[in-house]
Design an enzyme around this catalytic site. Structure first.
Site, PDB file in Angstrom:
ATOM      1  CG  HIS A   1       1.198 -18.456  -9.271  1.00 43.58           C
ATOM      2  ND1 HIS A   1       0.094 -19.360  -9.312  1.00 43.58           N
ATOM      3  CD2 HIS A   1       2.368 -19.222  -8.418  1.00 43.58           C
ATOM      4  CE1 HIS A   1       0.475 -20.458  -8.876  1.00 43.58           C
ATOM      5  NE2 HIS A   1       1.785 -20.453  -8.329  1.00 43.58           N
TER       6      HIS A   1
ATOM      7  NE  ARG B   1      -1.343  -7.940  -2.234  1.00 43.10           N
ATOM      8  CZ  ARG B   1      -0.936  -6.896  -1.852  1.00 43.10           C
ATOM      9  NH1 ARG B   1      -0.409  -6.638  -0.575  1.00 43.10           N
ATOM     10  NH2 ARG B   1      -1.158  -5.604  -2.320  1.00 43.10           N
ATOM     11  CG  HIS B   2       3.110 -16.070  -4.723  1.00 40.82           C
ATOM     12  ND1 HIS B   2       3.147 -16.869  -3.750  1.00 40.82           N
ATOM     13  CD2 HIS B   2       3.929 -16.720  -5.551  1.00 40.82           C
ATOM     14  CE1 HIS B   2       3.700 -17.885  -3.829  1.00 40.82           C
ATOM     15  NE2 HIS B   2       4.388 -17.891  -5.148  1.00 40.82           N
TER      16      HIS B   2
ATOM     17  CG  HIS C   1       9.508 -18.161  -6.781  1.00 36.57           C
ATOM     18  ND1 HIS C   1       8.924 -16.971  -6.145  1.00 36.57           N
ATOM     19  CD2 HIS C   1       8.359 -18.824  -6.821  1.00 36.57           C
ATOM     20  CE1 HIS C   1       7.746 -17.034  -5.706  1.00 36.57           C
ATOM     21  NE2 HIS C   1       7.240 -18.092  -5.861  1.00 36.57           N
ATOM     22  CG  ASP C   2       5.985 -18.432  -9.109  1.00 36.25           C
ATOM     23  OD1 ASP C   2       6.217 -19.616  -9.794  1.00 36.25           O
ATOM     24  OD2 ASP C   2       5.462 -18.741  -8.109  1.00 36.25           O
TER      25      ASP C   2
ATOM     26  CE1 TYR D   1      -3.642 -24.811  -8.049  1.00 38.74           C
ATOM     27  CE2 TYR D   1      -4.982 -25.749  -5.989  1.00 38.74           C
ATOM     28  CZ  TYR D   1      -3.753 -25.616  -6.608  1.00 38.74           C
ATOM     29  OH  TYR D   1      -2.634 -26.002  -6.088  1.00 38.74           O
TER      30      TYR D   1
ATOM     31  CB  ALA E   1      -8.330 -27.492  -1.034  1.00 39.85           C
ATOM     32  CD  GLN E   2      -5.057 -24.986   1.983  1.00 43.07           C
ATOM     33  OE1 GLN E   2      -5.115 -25.247   0.680  1.00 43.07           O
ATOM     34  NE2 GLN E   2      -4.055 -24.319   2.885  1.00 43.07           N
TER      35      GLN E   2
END
Length: 514
Positions: free
Chosen positions: A252, A255-256, A292-293, A424, A452-453
């Site tokens: 986060h 770049r995100h 947004h973040d 995480y 995870a994906q």
């Protein structure tokens, strides 16, 4: 204890008293007073008379038990002292004391030292007083600045000082650039301009200054600068303030932010939203994506709530991070030098503000099912003239962009998985150390990249993008098919991992049997 009679043997001395030899015996424990009394008695000298004892050469002998023992051939003499002699000796003693005191005074310069110490103490007291005055002045300046800010806020109808900064380790503060930003103005090639409009855009090849220039280009290209009558310099300052308020988290980060904003710009172009939505709607979509973040701490809402952090307490456990992102976004916009909506009338700004808040709050994954179900109910009979329908579409669009990494080519998407897992694992390690619950998909001891994906792509991404595809069929080839390919890719990886794990288990069992 052994006997030491010799150490307690009485001492004998011989005296010359009026020409006669007198033998005197006394214990070693006699005091000088006892000896003097004995000598005075032996010599018929009045007790009040001062006396001294001398050896045959006339040298003074100590009148105490330590005096040397003599013999009848070497007699001690008792000599009474007259008052005059006593006075002379007293004067001599006082003179000697005065000379010693004067020499000590010269040697140590006591008076000069006292003066120097006094002066230094005075200087220190003055410095302490001055430093105290400085502190008072600083506090006065702080109070004056606070009053000035409050006055500006009351005049402009906007809040400048927002106590919403995250109280974790080393929280960043909003630090907008007040000078003209000095990041270079990049002239984007036609190839880059076209690539920016596509989900295949490689976000890893760009430095921060280049990403800022790309974001600036998007606002100009969509006509938002003209629509909101933005000052181009204010747009630059706002973008710099945005960048400075994204933390250096593994995932986060700024770049995100750019990744999500570029995907939003790409979807606007791909879905021809310029023909279906207003410029105000597109400005809301782009600005919400950029903000947004903001100031994300790297620990999700679950951690905030379980750890009872300041954010969770402030926002009553209701989307604490998303509420914080909104607060920081409007804290930046409340600064005149960063307010890209400064030339929008107050009523319009209220609507823009509320719409941006609605979109940012929609990025809380805890609300995913609620928002997607609402959109599914509207999509078959979607009405672009219905404000409720359009708001729901915008919420789904920002959600798609926020979690759209797997839409991109594998070489672009896969590094993001590594970044997310790193973040995480940082959280789960902290949760373990603090005795908090740990989600299995965040536990480094339980999760792998494929596990995870696969679930996330199958049960979150594909259903949401396929629902959007009903409204915009053109996204299937460019956005939905890559998701299906990504799901297949990770399922193949999982099969390989499972085979290797099974093989390892077989080998271990075989070794035990042998």
């Amino acid at each position: 204890m052994g006997s030491s009679s010799s150490s307690y043997a009485p001492k004998t001395i011989y005296l010359d008293v009026d020409g006669k030899v007198q033998k005197v015996v006394f214990s070693r424990h006699c005091s000088p007073c006892d000896i003097k009394e004995l000598l005075c008695t032996s010599s018929n000298i009045p007790r009040t008379t001062a006396i001294m004892m001398v050896d045959p050469e006339g040298a003074l002998v100590s009148m105490d038990p330590t005096m040397p023992t003599n013999s009848p051939n070497s007699l001690y003499k008792i000599v009474p002292l007259s008052t005059g002699q006593l006075g002379e000796k007293e004067d001599m003693f006082q003179n000697v004391l005065s000379q010693v005191a004067e020499q000590f005074s010269r040697a140590f310069r006591i008076n000069e030292l006292k003066t120097e110490v006094t002066n230094r103490l005075a200087m220190l007291e003055k410095r302490v007083e001055l430093e105290g005055l400085k502190v008072v002045e600083i506090e006065k300046c702080k109070n004056d600045l606070k009053k000035l800010r409050d006055e500006m806020a009351s005049r402009g109808g906007a809040r400048v000082n927002c106590p919403c900064k995250y109280n974790f380790d080393d929280g960043k503060k909003v630090t907008p650039r007040r000078d003209v930003p000095n990041y270079p103005k990049y002239t984007l090639s036609q190839e880059t301009v076209e690539a920016l409009k596509k989900p295949t855009f490689d976000v890893w090849h760009w430095e921060h200054n280049e990403m800022l220039s790309c974001l600036e280009y998007m606002y100009h290209d969509l006509g938002l600068v003209k629509e909101f009558n933005m000052n181009p310099i204010t747009l630059k300052r706002w973008l710099l303030a945005i960048q400075e308020n994204y933390r250096n988290n593994p995932f986060h980060n700024f770049r995100h932010c750019f990744c999500v904003s570029q995907m939003m710009y790409g979807m606007i172009n791909l879905c021809n939203l310029q023909e279906k939505l207003t410029l105000t709607d597109m400005g809301i979509l782009m600005t919400a994506a950029v903000c947004h973040d903001l100031d994300h701490p790297g620990y999700n809402n679950t951690y905030q709530i379980n750890a009872r952090t300041e954010l969770a307490v402030r926002y009553n456990d209701i989307s604490p991070l998303e509420n914080h992102h909104c607060a920081v976004a409007f804290q930046i916009l409340s600064l005149p030098e960063c307010n890209i909506f400064a030339n929008v009338d107050l009523e319009a700004f209220k609507q823009i503000r509320q719409a941006i808040i609605t979109l940012i709050l929609a990025t809380d994954m805890a609300r995913h099912g609620e928002i997607l179900d609402s959109f599914k109910q509207k999509v078959d009979n979607f009405d672009f003239t219905n404000e409720e329908h359009v708001t729901c579409l915008k919420m789904v669009m920002i959600k798609c962009c926020d979690i759209s990494n797997e839409v991109r080519p594998t070489e672009v998407a896969e590094p993001w998985v590594d970044c997310l897992l790193e973040e995480y694992f940082m959280q789960s390690d902290r949760e373990k150390s603090e005795g908090l619950p740990v989600a299995p998909f965040m536990d480094r001891d339980k999760v792998t990249k494929p596990t995870a994906q696969i679930g996330f792509i199958k049960f979150v991404l594909i259903p949401m993008f396929e629902t959007v595809m009903k409204l915009f069929p053109q996204i299937e080839e460019i956005m939905v098919q890559p998701l299906r390919d990504s799901r297949d890719h990770y399922e193949e990886l999982k099969q390989i991992d499972d085979a290797m794990t099974e093989g390892s288990s077989f080998v271990i069992k075989l070794r035990k049997d042998l």
